[in-house]
Structure formats: structure tokens, C-alpha cells
Design an enzyme around this catalytic site. Structure first.
Site, mmCIF file in Angstrom:
data_model
loop_
_atom_site.group_PDB
_atom_site.id
_atom_site.type_symbol
_atom_site.label_atom_id
_atom_site.label_comp_id
_atom_site.label_asym_id
_atom_site.label_seq_id
_atom_site.Cartn_x
_atom_site.Cartn_y
_atom_site.Cartn_z
ATOM 1 C CG ASN A 53 -4.029 48.470 78.611
ATOM 2 O OD1 ASN A 53 -3.588 47.859 77.646
ATOM 3 N ND2 ASN A 53 -3.953 48.018 79.847
ATOM 4 C CG HIS B 55 -8.400 63.966 84.081
ATOM 5 N ND1 HIS B 55 -8.145 62.832 84.811
ATOM 6 C CD2 HIS B 55 -9.630 63.800 83.536
ATOM 7 C CE1 HIS B 55 -9.190 62.016 84.716
ATOM 8 N NE2 HIS B 55 -10.095 62.573 83.942
ATOM 9 C CG HIS C 111 -2.507 55.672 83.054
ATOM 10 N ND1 HIS C 111 -3.786 56.052 82.675
ATOM 11 C CD2 HIS C 111 -2.585 54.345 83.303
ATOM 12 C CE1 HIS C 111 -4.582 55.000 82.704
ATOM 13 N NE2 HIS C 111 -3.883 53.942 83.075
ATOM 14 C CB CYS D 269 -5.795 64.370 89.049
ATOM 15 S SG CYS D 269 -6.541 64.579 87.420
ATOM 16 C CB SER E 52 -8.652 51.283 85.189
ATOM 17 O OG SER E 52 -7.370 51.842 85.395
ATOM 18 C CB CYS F 75 -8.725 61.611 88.234
ATOM 19 S SG CYS F 75 -7.307 60.806 87.480
ATOM 20 C CD GLN G 49 -1.084 48.691 84.117
ATOM 21 O OE1 GLN G 49 -0.561 47.861 84.865
ATOM 22 N NE2 GLN G 49 -2.323 48.571 83.679
ATOM 23 C CG HIS H 268 -4.565 61.285 84.551
ATOM 24 N ND1 HIS H 268 -4.933 62.422 85.238
ATOM 25 C CD2 HIS H 268 -3.243 61.417 84.278
ATOM 26 C CE1 HIS H 268 -3.875 63.189 85.384
ATOM 27 N NE2 HIS H 268 -2.842 62.605 84.810
HETATM 28 P P1 H2U Z 1 -4.785 50.695 83.388
HETATM 29 O O1 H2U Z 1 -5.651 51.872 83.078
HETATM 30 O O2 H2U Z 1 -4.001 50.211 82.185
HETATM 31 O O3 H2U Z 1 -5.566 49.610 84.069
HETATM 32 O O4 H2U Z 1 -3.658 51.177 84.430
HETATM 33 C C1 H2U Z 1 -3.960 51.756 85.672
HETATM 34 C C2 H2U Z 1 -3.177 51.061 86.750
HETATM 35 O O5 H2U Z 1 -3.167 51.910 87.879
HETATM 36 C C3 H2U Z 1 -3.797 49.736 87.200
HETATM 37 O O6 H2U Z 1 -2.849 48.708 87.008
HETATM 38 C C4 H2U Z 1 -3.226 51.160 89.036
HETATM 39 C C5 H2U Z 1 -4.077 49.952 88.687
HETATM 40 O O7 H2U Z 1 -3.717 48.838 89.453
HETATM 41 N N1 H2U Z 1 -3.783 51.989 90.103
HETATM 42 C C6 H2U Z 1 -3.014 52.228 91.237
HETATM 43 O O8 H2U Z 1 -1.924 51.711 91.369
HETATM 44 N N2 H2U Z 1 -3.523 53.034 92.208
HETATM 45 C C7 H2U Z 1 -4.760 53.619 92.152
HETATM 46 O O9 H2U Z 1 -5.131 54.328 93.049
HETATM 47 C C8 H2U Z 1 -5.635 53.368 91.002
HETATM 48 C C9 H2U Z 1 -5.078 52.564 89.892
HETATM 49 ZN ZN ZN Z 2 -6.663 62.681 86.273
#
Ligand code: H2U
Ligand code: ZN
Length: 353
Positions: A153, A113, A166, A53, A161, A50, A168, A164
Site C-alpha cells: 500500500n 526512509h 515497505h 527505520c 500507515s 519511524c 506486507q 518508509h
Molecule cells: P501498511 O503501511 O500497509 O499498513 O503496513 C504496515 C504494517 O506494519 C501494518 O500491518 C505493521 C502494521 O501492523 N507494524 C508492525 O508490525 N509494527 C510496528 O511497530 C508498526 C507497524
Molecule cells: Zn523509516
């Protein structure tokens, strides 16, 4: 039966000035379309693959610290970048563009996680809210930043995406469209009536009760009269608060409590990890007073009738206006009937007995 629960009608969204078409007679139509994947398997507390994490390497090669609790960092794939000028405007007749400086952050809610808001305690959610407040204040203090949008989201169905926990944070020079609409409507209402749109709306909903989902001393969760998504909700403070920075300590705890209870109800509705996009609308950070702004959260969940059937915003919605079948009142009743004990905790308890 009144018109509002039996015949097609339109409802006005007082916050945006836009209409939604409601078709209460249409809830039994058959479905042979796409089914969403139902809950993924149990997640581990720590996932070595992940990006979010503690201690793991992110996609750009940076390493997360061995954090506990909340952890925020600059988005490695930011949609906005800070650049010196906010004034560059390209205007070539019909072709209009302007520079948009901004910053994007990612905030992990927990080192775990496998957690989600409904599986966290009030004590664990409080630091998340404090981080939302601190990020808003720090980003908003930059002269270049006039609006801070926090959003989560949740679930693959809403484009998350990574499971975990989180969210934004996008901080922009311009106010985005939704905030502009709500800002205009709230100021116009204040000017016309001498009172706050959402204070008055909340007082009315508290009196009618039909769309209330749950409440505590300081916050109310309800399905707005003009909701578009089947189980859309709003969370509102009972006091006229403009933004995170005005929340008193007991309001922070009360917000943690209402977010936890609402998301437990969501998960219990179809016994699934209920997907949604949620986020907070708050007073712009442009330094102006904005007395009409009433802080609130919107939850926009896509699921319609089960864990696997979602609503699509297509056809008439894209070309005409949003439309819904199940009424906001029926949706609120379903959410109100739900338990506030998470179905996984109940299952674990029953397994033990
Ligand atoms: P979402 O799950 O809402 O897409 O948010 C995850 C965000 O995390 C996504 O905008 C960022 C992605 O650009 N990200 C990082 O900044 N670094 C990473 O290593 C993976 C994801
Ligand atoms: Zn994680």
C-alpha cells in the site's frame, strides 16, 4: 470512432469473470468533491520516530536491528495467527464460519526512509524481489499455508500507515477470493484451449500495442482491457512462469527494471508520489501443480485526473458493478507518453544546470 471509445459498454475481465462498465463519453464531468493532499514534504533519510527505520523501537517495544537493504519481520499486529487446526468449521444453518490460520509479515525495502520503488536503482530493487521469492517459499513450505499474498500500500490515499518503503505479506490457509477467481478462470481456459490464458492475452496485447505502457526483454507492463481503476496496470512475464520461485536471475533483474520504470511513469503522471495498492498473484503453495497459473502483478492506483482528485468506488460500483470513464487505451497512452526520468531527478538536474 468505435463503440469502445465513444459509447457506454461493458468489458469482461477474463481473469475474474466479472464485468466492468466503461463510459468514455463522460470524462469531462465537473468535480467539486474531495481533493487529496498532494505530496508531503521531503522526507529525511532517517526518521527517529519511524517504526520501520533501522535501530528504532516498534509499536510493541521490539527494536529493529541496524539493518541495511531489506528487512523482514513478523507483523506485530498480525491479522492472521497460526493455530494448530485448520479444520474448525462452525456451521449453524445459514451461519457458516471456518478457522483461518495464517501468518503476516512486514518487509522493508531499504533502510532509507526517503526512498520509494521509483527512486531505487535496479540493483537496489533486485534484493527486494529475492526477498519476495524467499518469503513466498519459506511461508509456502508450511503445510498449513496454501497461498502467499504480497502487497504494497503506497501513500496515505491507499491506507499506508507509514511512508518508509515497505510491503506486507499475508500467508493464508485458504486461498483468498481474488486468487480463487483467477485460479478457476486460468484452469478453465487451459482446459478449454490447451494454452495459458495470460500467455495468449499477452500475445494479443503485444500485437495490438494500444494498451502497452512499457516493456523489456522479459516483462511487459500494460493497462488491461478490463481495467477498473483509471490507471490500473498489470505486469506480466513474457515466459510462462507460475511464481517467484521460477524466475531466472535475468528475470529478477528484468522485473526490477520494469517495476522501476512503471512506477517512475506513475510518479511523473501528476508529478506526485503516486499512491497505489500493488501486489503479486502467483501459483498457490498447496503443493498441486497448477499449470494454468501465470505469475503477474496488479497495480491499483486511485488517482483519476490530477494529484488531488481520486476515483471513489461507491454507488453503482458498490451496488452494481465497477465503472470507469477514461478508457484503458487512453490511460495507456498517457502512461506511455510519460518520461522514464523521475520528475524529482529532472528538477534536481535542471536546478544544477
Ligand atoms: P501498511 O503501511 O500497509 O499498513 O503496513 C504496515 C504494517 O506494519 C501494518 O500491518 C505493521 C502494521 O501492523 N507494524 C508492525 O508490525 N509494527 C510496528 O511497530 C508498526 C507497524
Ligand atoms: Zn523509516
Amino acid at each position: 470512432m468505435s463503440l469502445l471509445d465513444s459509447a457506454s459498454h461493458r468489458r469482461l475481465n477474463q481473469l475474474t469473470g466479472e464485468w466492468v462498465l466503461v463510459s468514455p463519453h463522460r470524462t469531462s464531468r465537473p468535480w467539486q468533491g474531495q481533493l487529496e493532499k498532494v505530496r508531503d514534504a521531503d522526507r529525511p533519510r532517517y526518521d527517529p520516530s519511524c517504526y520501520l527505520c533501522p535501530g528504532n523501537e516498534r509499536a510493541n517495544g521490539e527494536r529493529n536491528p541496524p539493518y541495511k537493504g531489506v528487512f523482514a519481520f513478523d507483523n506485530d499486529f498480525a491479522a492472521l495467527t497460526l493455530h494448530a487446526s485448520a479444520q474448525v468449521v462452525a456451521h449453524d444453518g445459514l451461519l457458516v464460519a471456518q478457522s483461518e490460520p495464517g501468518r503476516c509479515r512486514v518487509l522493508c525495502f531499504s533502510e532509507r526512509h526517503d526512498l520509494t520503488l521509483p527512486r531505487m536503482s535496479v540493483e537496489e530493487i533486485v534484493p527486494v524481489i529475492e526477498a519476495w521469492r524467499d518469503e513466498t517459499m519459506r511461508l509456502g513450505a508450511d503445510d498449513m499455508i496454501n497461498y502467499v499474498q504480497i502487497f504494497e500500500n503506497r501513500g496515505a490515499a491507499m491506507g499506508a500507515s507509514n511512508p518508509h518503503p515497505h510491503c506486507q505479506i499475508w500467508a493464508t490457509h485458504s486461498m483468498p477470493n481474488e486468487a480463487v477467481k483467477e485460479s478457476k478462470r486460468q484452469s478453465a481456459y487451459l482446459e478449454r484451449n490447451g494454452s495459458c490464458l495470460l500467455c495468449d492475452y499477452l500475445a494479443l496485447e503485444e500485437k495490438l500495442e494500444a494498451r502497452i505502457v512499457c516493456r523489456n526483454e522479459r516483462f511487459v507492463a500494460l493497462v488491461p482491457f478490463w481495467a477498473i481503476w483509471p490507471f490500473e496496470t498489470m505486469v506480466l512475464p513474457t515466459r510462462h512462469v507460475g511464481a517467484f520461485d521460477e524466475l531466472a536471475a535475468e528475470e529478477v533483474s528484468a522485473l526490477a527494471d520494469i517495476l522501476r520504470r512503471l512506477t517512475i511513469r506513475y510518479d511523473n503522471l501528476f508529478e506526485t508520489d503516486f499512491p497505489y495498492s500493488m501486489g503479486f498473484h502467483q501459483r498457490p503453495t498447496d503443493g498441486a501443480h497448477h499449470p494454468g497459473w501465470h505469475f503477474h502483478a496488479h497495480f491499483y492506483p486511485p488517482l483519476l485526473r490530477s494529484a488531488s482528485v481520486r476515483k471513489f468506488m461507491v454507488g453503482f460500483e458498490l451496488l452494481g458493478e465497477p465503472q470507469r470513464d477514461i478508457t484503458p487505451e487512453a490511460a495507456a497512452a498517457r502512461l506511455r507518453e510519460d518520461s522514464e526520468i523521475h520528475h524529482l531527478d529532472r528538477a534536481a538536474r535542471e536546478g544544477r544546470d
